[in-house]
Design a protein around this motif. Structure first.
Motif, PDB file in Angstrom:
ATOM      1  N   TRP A   1      41.377  74.967  49.832  1.00 29.82           N
ATOM      2  CA  TRP A   1      42.780  75.365  49.657  1.00 29.82           C
ATOM      3  C   TRP A   1      43.329  74.840  48.338  1.00 29.82           C
ATOM      4  CZ3 TRP A   1      45.402  79.143  51.401  1.00 29.82           C
ATOM      5  CH2 TRP A   1      45.177  79.655  52.670  1.00 29.82           C
ATOM      6  N   MET A   2      43.008  73.600  47.992  1.00 25.20           N
ATOM      7  CA  MET A   2      43.482  73.030  46.731  1.00 25.20           C
ATOM      8  C   MET A   2      42.919  73.817  45.547  1.00 25.20           C
ATOM      9  SD  MET A   2      45.586  70.600  47.337  1.00 25.20           S
ATOM     10  CE  MET A   2      46.172  71.624  48.652  1.00 25.20           C
ATOM     11  N   SER A   3      41.649  74.190  45.630  1.00 28.79           N
ATOM     12  CA  SER A   3      41.032  74.992  44.569  1.00 28.79           C
ATOM     13  C   SER A   3      41.678  76.366  44.485  1.00 28.79           C
ATOM     14  CB  SER A   3      39.536  75.131  44.855  1.00 28.79           C
ATOM     15  OG  SER A   3      38.921  75.943  43.888  1.00 28.79           O
ATOM     16  N   TYR A   4      41.917  76.985  45.639  1.00 31.94           N
ATOM     17  CA  TYR A   4      42.560  78.308  45.682  1.00 31.94           C
ATOM     18  C   TYR A   4      43.952  78.267  45.054  1.00 31.94           C
ATOM     19  CZ  TYR A   4      44.984  82.328  47.690  1.00 31.94           C
ATOM     20  OH  TYR A   4      45.738  83.450  47.854  1.00 31.94           O
ATOM     21  N   LEU A   5      44.745  77.289  45.444  1.00 29.88           N
ATOM     22  CA  LEU A   5      46.104  77.184  44.909  1.00 29.88           C
ATOM     23  C   LEU A   5      46.100  76.920  43.403  1.00 29.88           C
ATOM     24  CD1 LEU A   5      47.796  75.200  47.808  1.00 29.88           C
ATOM     25  CD2 LEU A   5      48.087  77.620  47.241  1.00 29.88           C
ATOM     26  N   GLY A   6      45.193  76.073  42.957  1.00 31.23           N
ATOM     27  CA  GLY A   6      45.078  75.792  41.527  1.00 31.23           C
ATOM     28  C   GLY A   6      44.687  77.034  40.742  1.00 31.23           C
ATOM     29  N   ASN A   7      43.716  77.787  41.262  1.00 35.84           N
ATOM     30  CA  ASN A   7      43.285  79.019  40.591  1.00 35.84           C
ATOM     31  C   ASN A   7      44.376  80.077  40.612  1.00 35.84           C
ATOM     32  OD1 ASN A   7      40.747  78.076  39.905  1.00 35.84           O
ATOM     33  ND2 ASN A   7      39.832  78.762  41.806  1.00 35.84           N
ATOM     34  N   THR A   8      45.119  80.150  41.708  1.00 34.09           N
ATOM     35  CA  THR A   8      46.192  81.136  41.815  1.00 34.09           C
ATOM     36  C   THR A   8      47.216  80.927  40.708  1.00 34.09           C
ATOM     37  OG1 THR A   8      45.903  81.328  44.195  1.00 34.09           O
ATOM     38  CG2 THR A   8      48.019  82.023  43.307  1.00 34.09           C
ATOM     39  N   MET A   9      47.603  79.714  40.468  1.00 33.37           N
ATOM     40  CA  MET A   9      48.591  79.434  39.432  1.00 33.37           C
ATOM     41  C   MET A   9      48.044  79.771  38.045  1.00 33.37           C
ATOM     42  SD  MET A   9      51.244  78.778  41.022  1.00 33.37           S
ATOM     43  CE  MET A   9      52.263  78.429  39.613  1.00 33.37           C
ATOM     44  N   LYS A  10      46.747  79.542  37.825  1.00 34.02           N
ATOM     45  CA  LYS A  10      46.160  79.823  36.518  1.00 34.02           C
ATOM     46  C   LYS A  10      45.986  81.327  36.284  1.00 34.02           C
ATOM     47  CE  LYS A  10      43.174  75.986  36.949  1.00 34.02           C
ATOM     48  NZ  LYS A  10      41.799  75.530  36.962  1.00 34.02           N
ATOM     49  N   LEU A  11      45.687  82.078  37.351  1.00 38.35           N
ATOM     50  CA  LEU A  11      45.333  83.485  37.206  1.00 38.35           C
ATOM     51  C   LEU A  11      46.466  84.464  37.464  1.00 38.35           C
ATOM     52  CD1 LEU A  11      41.874  83.313  38.997  1.00 38.35           C
ATOM     53  CD2 LEU A  11      42.306  83.404  36.539  1.00 38.35           C
ATOM     54  N   SER A  12      47.562  84.008  38.068  1.00 40.86           N
ATOM     55  CA  SER A  12      48.672  84.909  38.372  1.00 40.86           C
ATOM     56  C   SER A  12      49.402  85.305  37.099  1.00 40.86           C
ATOM     57  CB  SER A  12      49.666  84.239  39.330  1.00 40.86           C
ATOM     58  OG  SER A  12      49.068  84.026  40.576  1.00 40.86           O
ATOM     59  N   PRO A  13      49.728  86.598  36.982  1.00 39.46           N
ATOM     60  CA  PRO A  13      50.426  87.067  35.778  1.00 39.46           C
ATOM     61  C   PRO A  13      51.923  86.748  35.849  1.00 39.46           C
ATOM     62  CG  PRO A  13      50.031  88.894  37.256  1.00 39.46           C
ATOM     63  CD  PRO A  13      49.406  87.682  37.879  1.00 39.46           C
ATOM     64  N   VAL A  14      52.258  85.480  35.627  1.00 39.84           N
ATOM     65  CA  VAL A  14      53.658  85.066  35.690  1.00 39.84           C
ATOM     66  C   VAL A  14      54.060  84.418  34.372  1.00 39.84           C
ATOM     67  CG1 VAL A  14      53.711  84.788  38.191  1.00 39.84           C
ATOM     68  CG2 VAL A  14      53.084  82.858  36.773  1.00 39.84           C
ATOM     69  N   ASP A  15      55.285  84.682  33.971  1.00 35.11           N
ATOM     70  CA  ASP A  15      55.821  84.098  32.745  1.00 35.11           C
ATOM     71  C   ASP A  15      56.409  82.726  33.030  1.00 35.11           C
ATOM     72  OD1 ASP A  15      56.703  83.818  30.151  1.00 35.11           O
ATOM     73  OD2 ASP A  15      58.472  85.054  30.418  1.00 35.11           O
ATOM     74  N   LYS A  16      57.208  82.634  34.087  1.00 32.92           N
ATOM     75  CA  LYS A  16      57.809  81.364  34.497  1.00 32.92           C
ATOM     76  C   LYS A  16      58.005  81.405  36.005  1.00 32.92           C
ATOM     77  CE  LYS A  16      62.252  83.282  33.348  1.00 32.92           C
ATOM     78  NZ  LYS A  16      63.366  83.302  32.461  1.00 32.92           N
ATOM     79  N   VAL A  17      58.051  80.239  36.601  1.00 38.31           N
ATOM     80  CA  VAL A  17      58.185  80.147  38.049  1.00 38.31           C
ATOM     81  C   VAL A  17      59.505  79.462  38.377  1.00 38.31           C
ATOM     82  CG1 VAL A  17      57.198  79.189  40.158  1.00 38.31           C
ATOM     83  CG2 VAL A  17      55.689  80.015  38.358  1.00 38.31           C
ATOM     84  N   THR A  18      60.288  80.098  39.259  1.00 37.83           N
ATOM     85  CA  THR A  18      61.527  79.521  39.754  1.00 37.83           C
ATOM     86  C   THR A  18      61.331  79.222  41.229  1.00 37.83           C
ATOM     87  OG1 THR A  18      62.806  80.849  38.196  1.00 37.83           O
ATOM     88  CG2 THR A  18      64.009  79.893  40.047  1.00 37.83           C
ATOM     89  N   TRP A  19      61.586  77.989  41.632  1.00 36.82           N
ATOM     90  CA  TRP A  19      61.367  77.578  43.004  1.00 36.82           C
ATOM     91  C   TRP A  19      62.120  78.492  43.977  1.00 36.82           C
ATOM     92  CZ3 TRP A  19      57.938  74.951  45.499  1.00 36.82           C
ATOM     93  CH2 TRP A  19      58.186  74.572  46.812  1.00 36.82           C
ATOM     94  N   GLY A  20      61.407  78.988  45.001  1.00 35.04           N
ATOM     95  CA  GLY A  20      62.024  79.835  46.008  1.00 35.04           C
ATOM     96  C   GLY A  20      61.969  81.319  45.706  1.00 35.04           C
ATOM     97  N   GLU A  21      61.511  81.700  44.519  1.00 31.81           N
ATOM     98  CA  GLU A  21      61.405  83.107  44.150  1.00 31.81           C
ATOM     99  C   GLU A  21      59.938  83.475  43.958  1.00 31.81           C
ATOM    100  OE1 GLU A  21      63.742  84.173  40.768  1.00 31.81           O
ATOM    101  OE2 GLU A  21      65.557  83.256  41.568  1.00 31.81           O
ATOM    102  N   ILE A  22      59.600  84.701  44.330  1.00 33.14           N
ATOM    103  CA  ILE A  22      58.250  85.193  44.096  1.00 33.14           C
ATOM    104  C   ILE A  22      58.270  85.957  42.773  1.00 33.14           C
ATOM    105  CG2 ILE A  22      56.387  86.661  44.945  1.00 33.14           C
ATOM    106  CD1 ILE A  22      57.527  86.264  47.760  1.00 33.14           C
TER     107      ILE A  22
END
Length: 81
Positions: A42-63
């Protein structure tokens, strides 16, 4: 290598949409289950998700829109996509 930007122009041009969770009736028929992963996985999955997701910036509580984007694979050969 072809990389779309945060305006998602290529995705829009080919008709890929955005996941819409606002239709409550449609969502009643959706079943999502978590994969059977251990803690380290799970830790590896979450870490990879953040690296690979096409996001510019992350705001807590928003997808971010990049996470909601429905898409596919673009094949590029020369100037052809």
């Amino acid at each position: 290598m072809f990389v779309d930007d945060y305006e998602f122009g290529a995705y829009n041009d080919v008709g890929f949409g955005v996941a819409d969770f606002s239709d409550k009736e449609k969502m009643k028929s959706v079943t999502i289950t978590a994969p059977d992963l251990g803690f380290g996985q799970w830790m590896s999955y979450l870490g990879n998700t953040m690296k690979l997701s096409p996001v510019d910036k992350v705001t807590w509580g928003e997808i971010p829109e990049g996470v909601l984007r429905l898409g596919g694979t673009f094949v590029v050969r020369g100037d052809d996509v």
